[in-house]
Design a protein around this motif. Structure first.
Motif, PDB file in Angstrom:
ATOM      1  N   ILE A   8     -26.081  12.898   0.481  1.00 31.28           N
ATOM      2  CA  ILE A   8     -26.160  12.639   2.644  1.00 31.28           C
ATOM      3  C   ILE A   8     -25.603  14.075   3.601  1.00 31.28           C
ATOM      4  N   GLY A   9     -25.467  14.636   2.744  1.00 32.31           N
ATOM      5  CA  GLY A   9     -24.901  15.495   3.380  1.00 32.31           C
ATOM      6  C   GLY A   9     -23.374  15.129   3.802  1.00 32.31           C
ATOM      7  N   ILE A  10     -22.399  15.956   4.881  1.00 30.78           N
ATOM      8  CA  ILE A  10     -21.416  16.153   5.375  1.00 30.78           C
ATOM      9  C   ILE A  10     -20.496  14.206   5.343  1.00 30.78           C
ATOM     10  N   ASP A  11     -21.732  13.543   5.119  1.00 33.91           N
ATOM     11  CA  ASP A  11     -21.081  12.044   4.997  1.00 33.91           C
ATOM     12  C   ASP A  11     -20.355  11.775   3.231  1.00 33.91           C
ATOM     13  N   GLY A  12     -21.349  12.235   2.484  1.00 29.91           N
ATOM     14  CA  GLY A  12     -21.236  12.282   0.989  1.00 29.91           C
ATOM     15  C   GLY A  12     -19.567  12.907   0.718  1.00 29.91           C
ATOM     16  N   ALA A  13     -19.567  14.150   1.553  1.00 31.94           N
ATOM     17  CA  ALA A  13     -18.093  15.157   1.064  1.00 31.94           C
ATOM     18  C   ALA A  13     -16.731  14.119   1.374  1.00 31.94           C
ATOM     19  N   ALA A  14     -17.245  13.170   3.017  1.00 31.53           N
ATOM     20  CA  ALA A  14     -16.021  11.912   2.986  1.00 31.53           C
ATOM     21  C   ALA A  14     -16.248  11.015   2.278  1.00 31.53           C
ATOM     22  N   LEU A  15     -16.931  10.446   1.995  1.00 31.86           N
ATOM     23  CA  LEU A  15     -17.300   9.516   0.809  1.00 31.86           C
ATOM     24  C   LEU A  15     -16.566  10.120  -0.192  1.00 31.86           C
ATOM     25  N   ALA A  16     -16.945  11.231  -1.042  1.00 33.07           N
ATOM     26  CA  ALA A  16     -16.003  11.548  -1.621  1.00 33.07           C
ATOM     27  C   ALA A  16     -14.315  11.265  -2.043  1.00 33.07           C
ATOM     28  N   THR A  17     -14.070  11.528  -0.806  1.00 37.70           N
ATOM     29  CA  THR A  17     -12.843  11.635  -1.063  1.00 37.70           C
ATOM     30  C   THR A  17     -12.353  10.824  -0.551  1.00 37.70           C
ATOM     31  N   LEU A  18     -13.040   9.475   0.239  1.00 31.62           N
ATOM     32  CA  LEU A  18     -12.124   8.023  -0.259  1.00 31.62           C
ATOM     33  C   LEU A  18     -12.506   7.550  -1.421  1.00 31.62           C
ATOM     34  N   ILE A  19     -12.430   7.498  -2.279  1.00 29.49           N
ATOM     35  CA  ILE A  19     -13.439   6.536  -3.809  1.00 29.49           C
ATOM     36  C   ILE A  19     -12.186   7.624  -4.237  1.00 29.49           C
ATOM     37  N   VAL A  20     -11.723   8.578  -4.314  1.00 32.44           N
ATOM     38  CA  VAL A  20     -11.198   9.725  -5.207  1.00 32.44           C
ATOM     39  C   VAL A  20      -9.751   8.766  -4.560  1.00 32.44           C
ATOM     40  N   MET A  21      -9.651   8.845  -3.511  1.00 32.00           N
ATOM     41  CA  MET A  21      -8.146   8.034  -2.943  1.00 32.00           C
ATOM     42  C   MET A  21      -7.692   7.129  -3.365  1.00 32.00           C
ATOM     43  N   VAL A  22      -9.109   5.875  -3.044  1.00 29.58           N
ATOM     44  CA  VAL A  22      -8.422   4.561  -3.472  1.00 29.58           C
ATOM     45  C   VAL A  22      -7.969   4.014  -5.069  1.00 29.58           C
ATOM     46  N   VAL A  23      -8.855   5.219  -5.639  1.00 29.49           N
ATOM     47  CA  VAL A  23      -9.191   4.619  -7.109  1.00 29.49           C
ATOM     48  C   VAL A  23      -7.563   5.262  -7.993  1.00 29.49           C
ATOM     49  N   TYR A  24      -7.224   6.277  -7.062  1.00 33.97           N
ATOM     50  CA  TYR A  24      -6.111   6.870  -8.005  1.00 33.97           C
ATOM     51  C   TYR A  24      -4.531   6.723  -7.068  1.00 33.97           C
ATOM     52  N   ILE A  26      -4.463   4.074  -9.600  1.00 32.37           N
ATOM     53  CA  ILE A  26      -3.376   3.764 -10.668  1.00 32.37           C
ATOM     54  C   ILE A  26      -2.000   4.276 -10.423  1.00 32.37           C
ATOM     55  N   LYS A  27      -1.346   5.330  -9.435  1.00 32.31           N
ATOM     56  CA  LYS A  27       0.105   5.422  -9.042  1.00 32.31           C
ATOM     57  C   LYS A  27       0.925   4.942  -8.892  1.00 32.31           C
ATOM     58  N   ILE A  28      -0.114   3.332  -8.702  1.00 33.17           N
ATOM     59  CA  ILE A  28       0.575   2.854  -7.558  1.00 33.17           C
ATOM     60  C   ILE A  28       1.422   1.368  -9.055  1.00 33.17           C
ATOM     61  N   PHE A  29      -0.060   0.886 -10.190  1.00 31.97           N
ATOM     62  CA  PHE A  29       0.511   0.636 -11.210  1.00 31.97           C
ATOM     63  C   PHE A  29       1.300   1.588 -12.044  1.00 31.97           C
ATOM     64  N   TYR A  30       1.322   2.532 -12.287  1.00 32.60           N
ATOM     65  CA  TYR A  30       2.236   3.574 -12.868  1.00 32.60           C
ATOM     66  C   TYR A  30       3.365   3.398 -12.639  1.00 32.60           C
ATOM     67  N   ILE A  31       4.365   3.674 -11.265  1.00 34.46           N
ATOM     68  CA  ILE A  31       5.779   3.505 -10.684  1.00 34.46           C
ATOM     69  C   ILE A  31       6.254   2.387 -10.991  1.00 34.46           C
ATOM     70  N   LYS A  32       4.993   0.971 -10.746  1.00 37.13           N
ATOM     71  CA  LYS A  32       5.252  -0.300 -11.288  1.00 37.13           C
ATOM     72  C   LYS A  32       5.816  -0.257 -12.672  1.00 37.13           C
ATOM     73  N   SER A  33       5.139  -0.018 -13.448  1.00 37.59           N
ATOM     74  CA  SER A  33       5.140  -0.065 -15.250  1.00 37.59           C
ATOM     75  C   SER A  33       6.597   1.516 -15.378  1.00 37.59           C
ATOM     76  N   LYS A  34       7.200   2.191 -14.386  1.00 36.00           N
ATOM     77  CA  LYS A  34       8.623   2.798 -15.179  1.00 36.00           C
ATOM     78  C   LYS A  34       9.307   2.588 -14.733  1.00 36.00           C
ATOM     79  N   PHE A  35       9.099   1.949 -13.068  1.00 39.13           N
ATOM     80  CA  PHE A  35      10.350   1.416 -12.969  1.00 39.13           C
ATOM     81  C   PHE A  35      10.445   0.218 -11.817  1.00 39.13           C
TER      82      PHE A  35
END
Length: 489
Positions: A387-403, A406-415
């Motif tokens: 889908i062109g440049i919209d696809g590049a933006a969507l890739a960023t959103l997916i990665v940002m949400v997922v990770y 994960i970071k929030i749960f990891y910090i919760k488990s350790k601290f």
């Protein structure tokens, strides 16, 4: 939080001014004074330099933030700072020699889809050196809680210079080609100014004696350099990959959309200048009560302020593009919304990244950053083709949400700490309600008048709801102080 709020406030003003000047550049001067191919070219070169930056300085900017406060004597601190200046040279010099030998191969590969890139490939390396050492000297001042001047040089100075350069192109004092070289010179000048200021803030006795914990420093730097490179990939790889798959002008259209959406990140960028070294100090002192307090305060306050920007931008986006008056650039409308959402997710994380980087678990930041970089590369390759440049933006959103999750749960488990509360649910509801209410409201006037009317209405309703539901104690107290001052006057 006194020094945090004070410097964050000043840094926010600087960032607003920087984004204002940058907005004039990106939305008007670049689009009207510079050929789209050269706009795409300079965007590509700067993005590639940002990806290379952490490698060239071996992550020393993060190393300074983490370790400086752990040294107690001037002798130890001086040795440490001298080390952070010298170590990058052991990376830069060999890479420069290797790059010279295989330059033609690198240039041909990068410029395969867009030949215009080839003659400027070496500027990526030079610009990355300038940017890298700028960040090292900037970190030097931040650990002394002097972030304002560096923020000015980073955010405002290059943009003001770029404005003059673009006007010079319009007046035919500079060619498009000369403009590219001039921008690189501006970054070099920024680094020189930052270096002089760093020595003004703290002038060490520069004797190259390795710190006692050099092995620990090198281990940390190695992980952070890779993590920093991966983070750079996450931020810049889309602008690097688009020219490999699309015409370089598409980068220009994408960059305008990205720039508009990036306004939402102003609060977190301003606050991180001062919260990162404070979080590092609290982590070094095992003061986890303050770490948790700042974690939660930054999350909710950044969401509130960033949420207002999200509404103002996305509910006025059609008028913004009408004001730009370049129909081809409207290809970035959906990019704005998608990247805006990813910025909100980033704001919700608060000081989460600073907690991970400055903890004994910093290696997880390395692994997560690598995973994020790999994921976004694969998603970009698939979605840009789809889908062109919209696809590049969507890739960023997916990665940002997922990770981020994960970071929030990891910090919760350790601290045993996490950034969310009932207030997070409240702000989410307020954002959704205001967005839905105003999404279908349009006025038939000039775009500037439309944005002014809609902006006042959105801001009034939003601030009223935030105050009414008492979502942020700090912001409520600020509103009360402002009201009292107005009554006294």
């Amino acid at each position: 939080m006194g020094i945090v709020l004070k410097q964050s406030f000043i840094n926010t003003i600087i960032l607003f001014l920087g984004f204002g000047v940058g907005g004039i550049n990106v939305l008007f001067l670049y689009t009207h004074f510079l050929h789209a191919d050269y706009f795409g070219l300079i965007t590509f070169l700067l993005s590639a330099a940002n990806i290379l930056l952490p490698l060239l300085v071996f992550g020393m900017q993060n190393t300074i933030i983490k370790y400086y406060s752990s040294y107690k004597t001037k002798f130890e601190r001086d040795n440490f700072l001298a080390t952070t200046l010298v170590i990058p040279l052991f990376i830069i010099i060999p890479l420069a020699l290797i790059g010279t030998l295989i330059y033609e191969n690198i240039a041909n590969w990068i410029s395969e889809e867009n030949p215009i890139i080839k003659n400027y490939t070496y500027l990526i390396f030079i610009t990355a050196i300038f940017m890298g050492y700028f960040e090292v000297f900037y970190a030097w001042t931040k650990v002394h809680l002097k972030s304002v001047f560096g923020n000015f040089i980073k955010e405002l100075f290059p943009r003001i210079c770029t404005s003059f350069l673009l006007v010079a192109v319009y007046l035919k004092w500079l060619t498009n080609e000369q403009f590219i070289y001039s921008v690189v010179v501006v970054y070099g000048l920024s680094t020189l100014i930052m270096m002089l200021y760093a020595f003004y803030v703290y002038k060490p006795t520069l004797k190259f004696v390795l710190p006692n914990n050099i092995k620990e420093i090198m281990s940390f730097s190695f992980y952070i350099i890779v993590a920093g490179s991966a983070a750079g990939i996450l931020l810049e790889i889309d602008k690097f990959m688009i020219p490999q798959m699309e015409k370089i002008a598409q980068v220009a259209y994408y960059s305008v959309g990205i720039y508009i959406a990036s306004v939402i990140a102003i609060p977190t960028r301003a606050m991180q200048q001062i919260t990162s070294p404070i979080t590092a100090k609290d982590m070094n002192d095992d003061n986890y009560v303050e770490v948790e307090k700042m974690y939660q305060q930054t999350s909710i306050n950044l969401l509130i302020v960033g949420g207002l920007f999200f509404l103002l931008i996305n509910l006025n986006i059609n008028d913004m593009y009408e004001l730009i008056n370049k129909p081809e650039y409207t290809k970035g409308v959906w990019v704005v919304l998608i990247i805006s959402l990813s910025k909100l997710v980033e704001l919700a994380l608060g000081t989460g990244n600073a907690i991970l980087v400055n903890s004994v678990y910093y290696k997880i930041f390395f692994y997560l950053s690598i995973a994020m970089a790999v994921t976004v590369i694969f998603l970009n390759k698939w979605l840009i083709a789809l889908i062109g440049i919209d696809g590049a933006a969507l890739a960023t959103l997916i990665v940002m949400v997922v990770y981020s999750v994960i970071k929030i749960f990891y910090i919760k488990s350790k601290f045993k700490i996490q950034p969310f509360s009932i207030q997070t649910i409240k702000i989410s509801i307020v954002l959704s309600v205001v967005f839905i209410i105003f999404y279908f409201w349009n006025f038939p006037f000039h775009p500037i008048i439309n944005m002014g009317i809609k902006g006042i209405l959105i801001s009034g309703v939003y601030i009223f709801l935030i105050n009414q539901f008492k979502i942020s104690k700090e912001l409520n107290e600020l509103f009360l102080k402002l009201l009292k001052k107005q009554k006294n006057h």
